[in-house]
Design an enzyme around this catalytic site. Sequence first.
Site, mmCIF file in Angstrom:
data_model
loop_
_atom_site.group_PDB
_atom_site.id
_atom_site.type_symbol
_atom_site.label_atom_id
_atom_site.label_comp_id
_atom_site.label_asym_id
_atom_site.label_seq_id
_atom_site.Cartn_x
_atom_site.Cartn_y
_atom_site.Cartn_z
ATOM 1 C CB SER A 144 -4.498 -1.748 37.969
ATOM 2 O OG SER A 144 -3.477 -2.214 37.123
ATOM 3 C CD GLU A 239 1.701 0.662 42.441
ATOM 4 O OE1 GLU A 239 1.401 0.504 41.238
ATOM 5 O OE2 GLU A 239 0.952 1.184 43.273
ATOM 6 C CG HIS A 269 -0.207 -2.658 40.864
ATOM 7 N ND1 HIS A 269 -0.241 -1.421 40.253
ATOM 8 C CD2 HIS A 269 -1.175 -3.398 40.268
ATOM 9 C CE1 HIS A 269 -1.176 -1.425 39.320
ATOM 10 N NE2 HIS A 269 -1.772 -2.604 39.308
#
Length: 301
Positions: A144, A239, A269
């Site tokens: 991320s 995502e 994610h």
Amino acid sequence: MASKESEAVRRHWAANRKAAEENIQDGDQELADHRWAGLTTEPAEVDYLAVPGRRAMWLVPHGAAADRVLLCLHGGGFIGGSQYSHRKLFAHLARAVGARALVFDYPLAPDHTHPAQVDDAVDTYRWLLGQGIAPEHIVFTGDSVGGGLAITTQLRARSVGLPLPAGTMPFSPAVDFEATGASYDTNRDRDAFFHRDLVRGLAWMFLGPDGSPRDPFVNPLYGDLTGLGPIYIQVGGDEVLLDDAQQLAAAAEKAGVEVQLDVFPEMQHTFQMAAGRAPEADDAIQRMALWVRPLLGLETR
């Protein structure tokens, strides 16, 4: 078809989205880290060692090469996450690779805004080099915002004269804090947590009043990626950040960097957080290990 085990990641993000929409505040960072870490099993034969004087932890698989290191940058939107939320995830990866891993805590927003995070990551990298680890024996990895930080840290490190690591393994990387990607629309109903307004809200907290989402040390798509080592990117097909990964891969390729992108259908994610439980997560970990071992001069298992 996604495995039933991988649905734990979807449920995790759906619960977080509901809490965000209902403005439920979880002020207990330790408890939040524990819930996140609960997605991941405890890998066998890995020791966790505190680093004296630093907010960091060594993850040491039994029999690992001592002079090969994964520098791990955790996700959490720059407002959460820690070495404790991610230690098991990165330990699974370190064990598959057969190298040590270093995971550390960088300052979090909103108390600390950009460039505090990237500067702390550069400081950690400088410290690691000072421990006698050669840059060609170091690979950055992160999920991320940690995936984006794995790239921007290199750009920042190069700007202050530090050598670059051997390569990078970002997964579900967040790089575009303007949230311009088309996948914000095409995957709007598939992503269990993220949406355009949420990402822009996180950017506002992370950047502060004086920061720019187009700063190359924030969004590497505005930086010069020329000369970086090979990059291996993983992303979930469901995502809204899918375009972030695809744009990063395209920018790296345009800069002449060797890059590989794997899109995992139906995955959320950072689905790799289900390592040890979901076959898709374990497959992703093994793919990273297979890719990075030759880069670090380790024999393929």
